[in-house]
Design a protein around this motif. Sequence first.
Motif, PDB file in Angstrom:
ATOM      1  N   ALA A  21      -1.093   7.789  11.960  1.00 45.28           N
ATOM      2  CA  ALA A  21      -1.742   8.591  10.919  1.00 45.28           C
ATOM      3  C   ALA A  21      -0.916   8.610   9.639  1.00 45.28           C
ATOM      4  CB  ALA A  21      -1.972  10.010  11.430  1.00 45.28           C
ATOM      5  N   LEU A  22       0.409   8.708   9.768  1.00 45.53           N
ATOM      6  CA  LEU A  22       1.268   8.700   8.580  1.00 45.53           C
ATOM      7  C   LEU A  22       1.307   7.325   7.922  1.00 45.53           C
ATOM      8  CD1 LEU A  22       4.257  10.887   9.841  1.00 45.53           C
ATOM      9  CD2 LEU A  22       2.420  11.560   8.293  1.00 45.53           C
ATOM     10  N   ALA A  23       1.290   6.273   8.745  1.00 45.40           N
ATOM     11  CA  ALA A  23       1.318   4.917   8.187  1.00 45.40           C
ATOM     12  C   ALA A  23       0.035   4.591   7.434  1.00 45.40           C
ATOM     13  CB  ALA A  23       1.547   3.892   9.299  1.00 45.40           C
ATOM     14  N   THR A  24      -1.050   5.287   7.757  1.00 48.38           N
ATOM     15  CA  THR A  24      -2.296   5.059   7.033  1.00 48.38           C
ATOM     16  C   THR A  24      -2.170   5.437   5.563  1.00 48.38           C
ATOM     17  OG1 THR A  24      -3.444   5.611   9.080  1.00 48.38           O
ATOM     18  CG2 THR A  24      -4.779   5.506   7.119  1.00 48.38           C
ATOM     19  N   LEU A  25      -1.257   6.362   5.259  1.00 45.57           N
ATOM     20  CA  LEU A  25      -1.063   6.761   3.863  1.00 45.57           C
ATOM     21  C   LEU A  25      -0.581   5.595   3.007  1.00 45.57           C
ATOM     22  CD1 LEU A  25       0.631  10.241   4.427  1.00 45.57           C
ATOM     23  CD2 LEU A  25      -1.763   9.763   3.871  1.00 45.57           C
ATOM     24  N   LEU A  26       0.160   4.663   3.605  1.00 50.77           N
ATOM     25  CA  LEU A  26       0.611   3.487   2.853  1.00 50.77           C
ATOM     26  C   LEU A  26      -0.580   2.638   2.418  1.00 50.77           C
ATOM     27  CD1 LEU A  26       3.626   2.463   5.113  1.00 50.77           C
ATOM     28  CD2 LEU A  26       3.753   3.569   2.878  1.00 50.77           C
ATOM     29  N   SER A  27      -1.484   2.378   3.368  1.00 51.93           N
ATOM     30  CA  SER A  27      -2.677   1.616   3.016  1.00 51.93           C
ATOM     31  C   SER A  27      -3.552   2.383   2.025  1.00 51.93           C
ATOM     32  CB  SER A  27      -3.483   1.285   4.272  1.00 51.93           C
ATOM     33  OG  SER A  27      -2.721   0.535   5.189  1.00 51.93           O
ATOM     34  N   LEU A  28      -3.643   3.690   2.217  1.00 55.36           N
ATOM     35  CA  LEU A  28      -4.468   4.499   1.320  1.00 55.36           C
ATOM     36  C   LEU A  28      -3.942   4.446  -0.107  1.00 55.36           C
ATOM     37  CD1 LEU A  28      -6.867   6.441   1.140  1.00 55.36           C
ATOM     38  CD2 LEU A  28      -5.275   8.313   1.630  1.00 55.36           C
ATOM     39  N   PHE A  29      -2.622   4.277  -0.259  1.00 57.04           N
ATOM     40  CA  PHE A  29      -2.046   4.234  -1.610  1.00 57.04           C
ATOM     41  C   PHE A  29      -2.573   3.043  -2.393  1.00 57.04           C
ATOM     42  CE2 PHE A  29       1.150   2.650  -4.571  1.00 57.04           C
ATOM     43  CZ  PHE A  29       1.350   3.768  -5.364  1.00 57.04           C
ATOM     44  N   PHE A  30      -2.553   1.836  -1.807  1.00 57.49           N
ATOM     45  CA  PHE A  30      -3.020   0.697  -2.610  1.00 57.49           C
ATOM     46  C   PHE A  30      -4.537   0.653  -2.706  1.00 57.49           C
ATOM     47  CE2 PHE A  30      -2.083  -1.437   1.549  1.00 57.49           C
ATOM     48  CZ  PHE A  30      -3.337  -1.956   1.840  1.00 57.49           C
ATOM     49  N   TYR A  31      -5.249   1.302  -1.767  1.00 59.73           N
ATOM     50  CA  TYR A  31      -6.694   1.452  -1.971  1.00 59.73           C
ATOM     51  C   TYR A  31      -6.981   2.348  -3.172  1.00 59.73           C
ATOM     52  CZ  TYR A  31      -7.492  -0.570   2.668  1.00 59.73           C
ATOM     53  OH  TYR A  31      -7.537  -1.412   3.750  1.00 59.73           O
ATOM     54  N   LEU A  32      -6.229   3.455  -3.266  1.00 58.97           N
ATOM     55  CA  LEU A  32      -6.422   4.363  -4.406  1.00 58.97           C
ATOM     56  C   LEU A  32      -5.976   3.717  -5.710  1.00 58.97           C
ATOM     57  CD1 LEU A  32      -5.316   7.776  -2.856  1.00 58.97           C
ATOM     58  CD2 LEU A  32      -7.631   6.966  -3.325  1.00 58.97           C
ATOM     59  N   ARG A  33      -4.981   2.838  -5.641  1.00 59.90           N
ATOM     60  CA  ARG A  33      -4.584   2.124  -6.860  1.00 59.90           C
ATOM     61  C   ARG A  33      -5.703   1.217  -7.341  1.00 59.90           C
ATOM     62  NH1 ARG A  33       0.263  -2.258  -7.050  1.00 59.90           N
ATOM     63  NH2 ARG A  33      -1.174  -3.214  -5.574  1.00 59.90           N
ATOM     64  N   LEU A  34      -6.381   0.562  -6.409  1.00 60.28           N
ATOM     65  CA  LEU A  34      -7.544  -0.240  -6.791  1.00 60.28           C
ATOM     66  C   LEU A  34      -8.672   0.641  -7.329  1.00 60.28           C
ATOM     67  CD1 LEU A  34      -7.758  -2.851  -3.885  1.00 60.28           C
ATOM     68  CD2 LEU A  34      -7.051  -3.257  -6.229  1.00 60.28           C
ATOM     69  N   CYS A  35      -8.857   1.817  -6.723  1.00 60.07           N
ATOM     70  CA  CYS A  35      -9.885   2.746  -7.222  1.00 60.07           C
ATOM     71  C   CYS A  35      -9.580   3.184  -8.643  1.00 60.07           C
ATOM     72  CB  CYS A  35      -9.977   3.961  -6.307  1.00 60.07           C
ATOM     73  SG  CYS A  35     -10.615   3.621  -4.657  1.00 60.07           S
ATOM     74  N   TYR A  36      -8.306   3.438  -8.917  1.00 59.25           N
ATOM     75  CA  TYR A  36      -7.912   3.828 -10.275  1.00 59.25           C
ATOM     76  C   TYR A  36      -8.203   2.701 -11.258  1.00 59.25           C
ATOM     77  CZ  TYR A  36      -4.858   4.824 -14.228  1.00 59.25           C
ATOM     78  OH  TYR A  36      -4.365   5.023 -15.487  1.00 59.25           O
ATOM     79  N   THR A  37      -7.894   1.480 -10.873  1.00 62.14           N
ATOM     80  CA  THR A  37      -8.138   0.342 -11.769  1.00 62.14           C
ATOM     81  C   THR A  37      -9.634   0.148 -12.011  1.00 62.14           C
ATOM     82  OG1 THR A  37      -6.164  -0.732 -10.859  1.00 62.14           O
ATOM     83  CG2 THR A  37      -7.676  -2.108 -12.116  1.00 62.14           C
ATOM     84  N   VAL A  38     -10.431   0.334 -10.973  1.00 63.28           N
ATOM     85  CA  VAL A  38     -11.869   0.103 -11.106  1.00 63.28           C
ATOM     86  C   VAL A  38     -12.538   1.180 -11.941  1.00 63.28           C
ATOM     87  CG1 VAL A  38     -14.025   0.025  -9.818  1.00 63.28           C
ATOM     88  CG2 VAL A  38     -12.054  -1.226  -8.982  1.00 63.28           C
TER      89      VAL A  38
END
Length: 347
Positions: A282-299
């Motif tokens: 569950a904690l390691a999922t935050l790492l993946s969520l970070f670059f997903y949110l970075r893509l969301c910010y860019t989009v």
Amino acid sequence: MNPLILLILVLSLMLGTLMTFILTNWLLIWVGLEINTMAIIPLMIYKQHPRAVEAATKYFLTQATASALLLFAGVSNAWLVGQWELTEMNQISSTLATFALALKIGLAPMHFWLPEVLQGITLTTGLILTTWQKLAPFAVLLQLHHMLNPNLLTILGLSSILVGGWGGLNQTHLRKILAYSSIAHLGWMVSILHYMPNLTLLNLIIYIILTSSMFIMLIHTNSTKINTLAPLMMKMPLMSTIMLMTLLSLGGLPPLTGFMPKWLILQELTKQNMVLTATIMALATLLSLFFYLRLCYTVSLTISPNLTLSPTTWQTPPTKSNFSLAIFMTMTTMMLPLTPLMLTLTM
């Protein structure tokens, strides 16, 4: 490429995968995996480019190594047990088969080939590599689930989730980001394989839906780097909104489709008294969520310069059909209430 040759390659892909679905003989399963591998390599290099040739060469060498290890596992099992059936395996052969299949699908720490290969091929071939090519190895793993070492699967799953999260943090190429996303999702599937294989199958189906939706959008927008997504909100507002929802679903945020598989996996691991493993995942999922949110910010939140000088894409007639995107996008965002029904159907 000649349409007849393309048809033969696609049919070979389907044949190799179907052979692994319906057969239980080790030798025939190995033949099906080889047909699958040989069929996709010409698709990787149909555009004559040095980067594509390099990617196809890396893919061939990696898959050849995995196939040799898998054949050795089948032969050694037939030598010790006396038959080629998939359901009768000893511990050593099942461990060798686990490593071979992990190398085929790109689990950490045998993941190094996947980002490099995906970076060198087209988006369409990348879609096939990250979705269809996972079906055949997982069909074998699902048949072997009760004979596999649960500790080994847990180690492979945890390492894949961590590597998939850390590896995607500093990437700017979208295909590499999706490659590390694939590694992380495969880690979730493998970690629960021994205890609840139908949940692994459900996670695989939802992962294919989410990844296909993302790749289809990248194909429509012809985007390969993060900076090409910046003007998407002004040029294609609907497409950018759809991409934003898909990325959040890949991150596993409710109330989107990608939330339920992660929740069910964590719940099952807790029932198996693997609280520490579930917490780390569950904690390691935050790492993946970070670059997903970075893509969301860019989009969605980045404003591209020179907007007034760029042509307005929405005023030009569409040249590609959005039918497949509409289907996958609907499943990506609205299938959360149907997840219990899907889990029941996989049992």
